[in-house]
Write an enzyme that holds these catalytic residues in place. Sequence first.
Site, PDB file in Angstrom:
ATOM      1  N   SER A  48      40.790  -8.968   3.744  1.00 50.79           N
ATOM      2  CA  SER A  48      41.587  -7.795   3.377  1.00 50.79           C
ATOM      3  C   SER A  48      40.723  -6.795   2.606  1.00 50.79           C
ATOM      4  CB  SER A  48      42.804  -8.201   2.529  1.00 50.79           C
ATOM      5  OG  SER A  48      42.394  -8.902   1.380  1.00 50.79           O
ATOM      6  N   HIS A 181      76.531  23.691  12.248  1.00 55.62           N
ATOM      7  CA  HIS A 181      76.366  23.495  13.707  1.00 55.62           C
ATOM      8  C   HIS A 181      75.335  24.467  14.282  1.00 55.62           C
ATOM      9  CE1 HIS A 181      80.231  21.222  13.550  1.00 55.62           C
ATOM     10  NE2 HIS A 181      80.562  22.165  12.677  1.00 55.62           N
ATOM     11  N   SER A 302      46.379  28.683  19.681  1.00 54.93           N
ATOM     12  CA  SER A 302      46.371  27.950  20.946  1.00 54.93           C
ATOM     13  C   SER A 302      45.012  28.137  21.598  1.00 54.93           C
ATOM     14  CB  SER A 302      47.465  28.499  21.848  1.00 54.93           C
ATOM     15  OG  SER A 302      47.188  28.198  23.201  1.00 54.93           O
ATOM     16  N   LYS A 308      49.227  33.208  20.429  1.00 57.60           N
ATOM     17  CA  LYS A 308      49.994  32.211  19.686  1.00 57.60           C
ATOM     18  C   LYS A 308      49.551  32.020  18.241  1.00 57.60           C
ATOM     19  CE  LYS A 308      52.256  29.138  21.600  1.00 57.60           C
ATOM     20  NZ  LYS A 308      53.660  28.855  21.401  1.00 57.60           N
ATOM     21  N   GLU A 315      54.969  21.097  11.704  1.00 58.03           N
ATOM     22  CA  GLU A 315      55.257  20.135  12.771  1.00 58.03           C
ATOM     23  C   GLU A 315      54.661  18.774  12.441  1.00 58.03           C
ATOM     24  OE1 GLU A 315      55.181  22.482  16.889  1.00 58.03           O
ATOM     25  OE2 GLU A 315      53.557  23.051  15.569  1.00 58.03           O
TER      26      GLU A 315
END
Length: 500
Positions: A48, A181, A302, A308, A315
Amino acid sequence: MKRATGRKERTVKKREGKTIPGGRQKKKAWAGRFRQETAPEVERFTESISFDQRLYRQDILGSIAHARMLARQEILPAADAKLIEKGLREIAGEIQAGRFRFSSQLEDIHMNIEARLIEKIGDVGGKLHTARSRNDQVALDMRLYLREVIDEVRGQLLRLYEVLLDRAEETMEVLLPGYTHLQKAQPVRLAHHLMAYYQMFSRDGERLSQLRDRVDVMPLGAGAIAGSGYPVDPSFVAELLGFSRTAPNSMDAVSDRDFAIEFCFAASVILLHLSRWSEELILWSSEAFGFVELADAYCTGSSMMPQKKNPDVLELIRGKAGSVYGDLQALLVLMKGLPLTYQRDMQEDKVPLFHAVDTVQACLSVFSVLLESVRFQEDRMRGEVEQGFLNATDLADHLVRKGIPFRQAHEVAGRAVRHCLDQGKRLEDLTRPEWTTLAPGVKPDVTRILGIEQVVEARDIQGGTARRQDRKQLRQARGDVQRRRNRLVKDQTRPEQIHL
Ligand code: ARG
């Protein structure tokens, strides 16, 4: 068949390895009972050190405290304890300077350090492990480690609170649609929206403080399982290391990993909150919403589409949240089938725990700076809050005040909205004749309560969107943050008496 068996036997024999004297291996601390050396494959499989070397500082601190206690209890001559401490401090220096050679043949951090100590100071080094087992040693290391990590994460949360509350203060007058919603619902202050996140992260901070109390237990003295026959003094070790109490049961002390599981849970919920907010900022930064502009420094491009600018950091936070839930799951499943007490399975606790620690720290730190640099698109928010009948509830409430039961008022307001949709109008643009047909009894002065500012101000109860309420919430939050900062400072200046 026969030949195959023969070959298998030969292979097994070959793999049986060399007997201990004269072997090329480093001598194992537990070699006495064994006739053969460990198979190299087993060494690689059971080690370990590749991941628990992270605990070297805690391991050395714990060993120094243990040695001092042994001397105080006259289990060890004072001169030996001094020599041991000196050796351990030098080893800490070697590791910090990157001069220490970790060996997987010595399995783990505990034995790597102990072997080096014996190498440096001779047989006296072999006395350190008196009245101790790696089982209580690793429990101590983990608790020392988590206590520090928890305080670091609390510090990172304090930083996030500060950024968040500053942004709330500066956006008190900005109004935007609130959604349910993912449909426009009622208008809110941007500050109100931001402080909803403050409440979430505030609970996270509270959870960590509570967990810290449960981590704050000193397990040494539990030995391998049953305690120690030596007159050890765990309270003294606890005092040296700044723990507030000692473990009440040796079997629990060596086999409890609840605290690691709880940390992974706390980290999971932090990531959950970060992930929801990231998702929202991703939506808000899209052209469809256009509520925020992310700083270039926190976006990437991108390789193909030149136009982009992608919210990759957000993310990735959203993506990494899942891996921390995996860490929590791994620990829960790791522990669920283990009878008392220590089982080697438990060595595997470190991989998910360390991963959760690294991930939550990295995400918190990048999110705070990103949030600081977000530009809120106030005009765009304003445009959106004026469209979409976010004041329809207030029309119904107005009718209720005129004595109409809420259900009927809801119906009438709904018809007014329907009419406006057909006419391409807003409620506040309806004319006197239109009001007369749509909602008899409503005077055109109704428009006074339909303005977005008025709608927001009308919710003047605790937790509501009125300026007064949001200012109060902000004030209370600032007070909480100050109290938390003081408590963290107090916790971090533990009365621990050993420093490296
Ligand atoms: N490396 C081990 C772990 O992390 C230390 C304890 C080992 N104890 C034992 N008896 N094998 O769990």
